[in-house]
Design an enzyme around this catalytic site. Structure first.
Site, mmCIF file in Angstrom:
data_model
loop_
_atom_site.group_PDB
_atom_site.id
_atom_site.type_symbol
_atom_site.label_atom_id
_atom_site.label_comp_id
_atom_site.label_asym_id
_atom_site.label_seq_id
_atom_site.Cartn_x
_atom_site.Cartn_y
_atom_site.Cartn_z
ATOM 1 N N TYR A 64 0.861 -1.196 0.000
ATOM 2 C CA TYR A 64 0.000 0.000 0.000
ATOM 3 C C TYR A 64 0.884 1.228 0.000
ATOM 4 C CZ TYR A 64 -4.951 -0.958 0.188
ATOM 5 O OH TYR A 64 -6.222 -1.258 -0.169
ATOM 6 N N GLU A 66 -0.522 4.866 -0.294
ATOM 7 C CA GLU A 66 -1.295 6.113 -0.467
ATOM 8 C C GLU A 66 -0.416 7.303 -0.122
ATOM 9 O OE1 GLU A 66 -5.102 5.900 1.447
ATOM 10 O OE2 GLU A 66 -5.491 3.956 0.569
ATOM 11 N N ASP A 241 -7.377 15.106 -23.243
ATOM 12 C CA ASP A 241 -7.266 13.673 -22.968
ATOM 13 C C ASP A 241 -6.576 13.065 -24.190
ATOM 14 O OD1 ASP A 241 -7.644 10.948 -22.790
ATOM 15 O OD2 ASP A 241 -9.732 11.075 -22.141
ATOM 16 N N THR A 270 -3.996 7.466 -21.018
ATOM 17 C CA THR A 270 -3.739 6.102 -20.587
ATOM 18 C C THR A 270 -2.300 5.791 -20.989
ATOM 19 O OG1 THR A 270 -4.627 5.285 -22.664
ATOM 20 C CG2 THR A 270 -6.103 5.228 -20.776
ATOM 21 N N LYS A 273 -2.145 2.405 -24.744
ATOM 22 C CA LYS A 273 -2.616 2.416 -26.143
ATOM 23 C C LYS A 273 -1.398 2.638 -27.045
ATOM 24 C CE LYS A 273 -7.347 3.767 -25.030
ATOM 25 N NZ LYS A 273 -7.479 4.395 -23.697
ATOM 26 N N ARG A 279 -1.386 -1.351 -18.634
ATOM 27 C CA ARG A 279 -2.693 -0.718 -18.496
ATOM 28 C C ARG A 279 -2.614 0.272 -17.351
ATOM 29 N NH1 ARG A 279 -6.581 -3.134 -21.827
ATOM 30 N NH2 ARG A 279 -7.751 -1.393 -21.021
#
Ligand code: DSN
Length: 478
Positions: A64, A66, A241, A270, A273, A279
């Site tokens: 984790y 954060e 975007d 992203t 692509k 991903r």
């Protein structure tokens, strides 16, 4: 990594998985076999490198983290800090951005982070200012009510869905369509191109807080300098975007007015692509929005995925290598060769061609819906996806278009000659498919008729086309 090492790594990994749940190992192996055998023309997919794939399968997944580098809500994040800082550094250098936030898990997450940052920066809300100043305990119930009211219902102007815009740019099936009062700009019905005068007019009338540019099915470049001027003229924040074309920006195919980074206040993308990474998502911005962007987790994101950030660092390092520019240029050259091949055979293309990585075929010219065409092509070993065309009479489910893209086949090494052969295969299938009828004999938008011998023959030709360009050639799963 040597080719032998790649093969050993993937074989060993599968062997370990097989020891626990063999069906998962089988599915992973089957996925590689399927990807190897299909002519993948989905514009939003690619093949990540073995190094990128392998960077994801490790114990970073257990951590984790954060918070941000050096300021975590969990102890023991020193190695996560290393990979997150590396990914951000590569992103900044690659795109010439002053700040990069590499935690978003996907494009929608990256957009939510951007929306949050813009709202927090722009909306005049005394209660929000108090909350931001970490005086949360001083906020009364009335303050919280005011904060929710003030943040909600802000205005967003984005590209319409059927002109190629994306769901996350304020459309109802996505939460952005519920958060924002949205209007869209379309494209010129005669040319299929963005009409910047119309965008300016819509912006003047609507006065959006956010002007969004970017697309998932528009086959042309966008002039981000003009879009920024429009945003400035109405005091809007300009967000781009670039999920679909990030690889073309990274590879310096889109430069000057067509590179969004120098023109936008904030850019989202992203990473999987045309950029060819794992991903995931990413946000780039200037210093003004950096602090708000870095609040992405836990503001709108779950805990960061350190194993994916490690893979982002690897893929971004790859994109900084000299060969990536050549790859990016070949993506566009291939898309243009594919478009030319289709046009010569009589297909109708939205905007009449392409200057990016994708081509949108209006299959109504073949008497088909997008759904019929998509399935007939799939039967023939050609993987595409149906997509609306501007003012689509068949709506977003059946559609009238087929979207095809070249990032994946370009990674395999296919070139102009193979694109022409691909155009021939697509044209053969579409011209030999006819609409079918439902059980009651009425015309159907989903059923179609294609002679199985044609599908088989095209499938064989598609496989032959791929044979000289093996996928992950070093990986032999035995
Ligand atoms: N689903 C992606 C695409 O196919 O374009 C965008 O979110």
């Amino acid at each position: 990594m040597s080719r032998n090492a790649e093969s050993t790594a993937f074989r060993s990994a599968l062997e370990v998985v097989r020891g626990v749940e063999p069906r998962v190992a089988d599915a992973i192996a089957a996925e590689l076999a399927d990807q190897r055998e299909s002519l993948k023309l989905i514009a939003s997919e690619n093949y990540a490198s073995p190094a990128t794939l392998l960077a994801m399968g490790n114990w970073f997944s257990d951590k984790y983290a954060e918070g941000t580098v050096g300021r975590r809500f969990y102890a023991g994040c020193q190695n996560v800090d290393t990979v997150e800082a590396l990914a951000a550094e590569h992103a900044r250098e690659l795109f010439g951005a002053s700040h990069a936030y590499v935690q978003p898990h996907s494009g929608i997450d990256a957009n939510l982070v951007a929306f949050w940052a813009i709202l927090a920066d722009r909306v005049e809300s005394p209660a929000l200012r108090k909350a931001q100043a970490r005086q949360v305990n001083d906020l009364t119930e009335a303050d919280w009510f005011a904060l929710r009211r003030e943040l909600g219902n802000q205005r967003m102007l984005g590209m319409s869905l059927d002109a190629g815009g994306h769901l996350t740019h304020g459309f109802r099936p996505n939460i952005s369509g519920k958060m924002f009062d949205q209007r869209s700009y379309g494209t010129d019905p005669a040319t299929g191109l963005i009409d910047y005068d119309r965008v300016a007019e819509a912006a003047r009338e609507f006065k959006p807080l956010i002007l969004v540019a970017g697309y998932s099915a528009y086959p042309r470049k966008v002039n981000f300098r003009i879009m920024r001027e429009i945003a400035d003229s109405v005091g809007a924040t300009f967000m781009v975007d670039m999920a679909h074309f990030a690889g073309l920006v990274a590879g310096k195919v889109f430069t000057g007015d067509f590179d969004p980074v120098p023109h936008a206040h904030i850019v989202t993308t992203t990473t999987h692509k045309s950029l060819r990474g794992p991903r995931g998502g990413m946000v780039l911005c200037g210093p003004e929005l950096a602090d708000q962007v870095d609040r992405g987790c836990p503001m709108v994101l779950g805990g960061p995925l350190p194993h994916v950030m490690a893979a982002k660092a690897v893929a971004l390092a790859e994109a900084r290598r000299p060969g990536f520019a050549d790859y990016a240029q070949r993506i566009v050259d291939n898309a243009q060769a594919l478009a030319d091949g289709l046009l010569r055979r009589g297909a109708t293309l939205v905007t009449g061609g392409t200057d990016n990585h994708l081509v949108l075929i209006d299959v109504s010219g073949y008497g088909l819906t997008g759904r019929q065409a998509e399935q007939a092509l799939l039967d023939s070993g050609i993987v595409t996806n149906r997509n609306s065309v501007p003012q689509d009479p068949n709506g977003a489910w059946y559609t009238s278009g087929i979207r095809i893209g070249t990032p994946a086949l370009t990674t395999r090494g296919l070139g102009a000659a193979e694109m022409d052969a691909t155009a021939e295969l697509i044209h053969t299938v579409l011209s030999q498919t006819t609409p079918g009828t439902g059980p009651d004999g009425a015309p159907s938008k989903a059923k179609y008729v294609l002679d199985p011998a044609v599908a088989e023959s095209v499938g064989k030709q598609a496989a032959d086309l791929l044979t000289p360009f093996p996928l992950y050639p070093a990986v032999d799963l035995g």
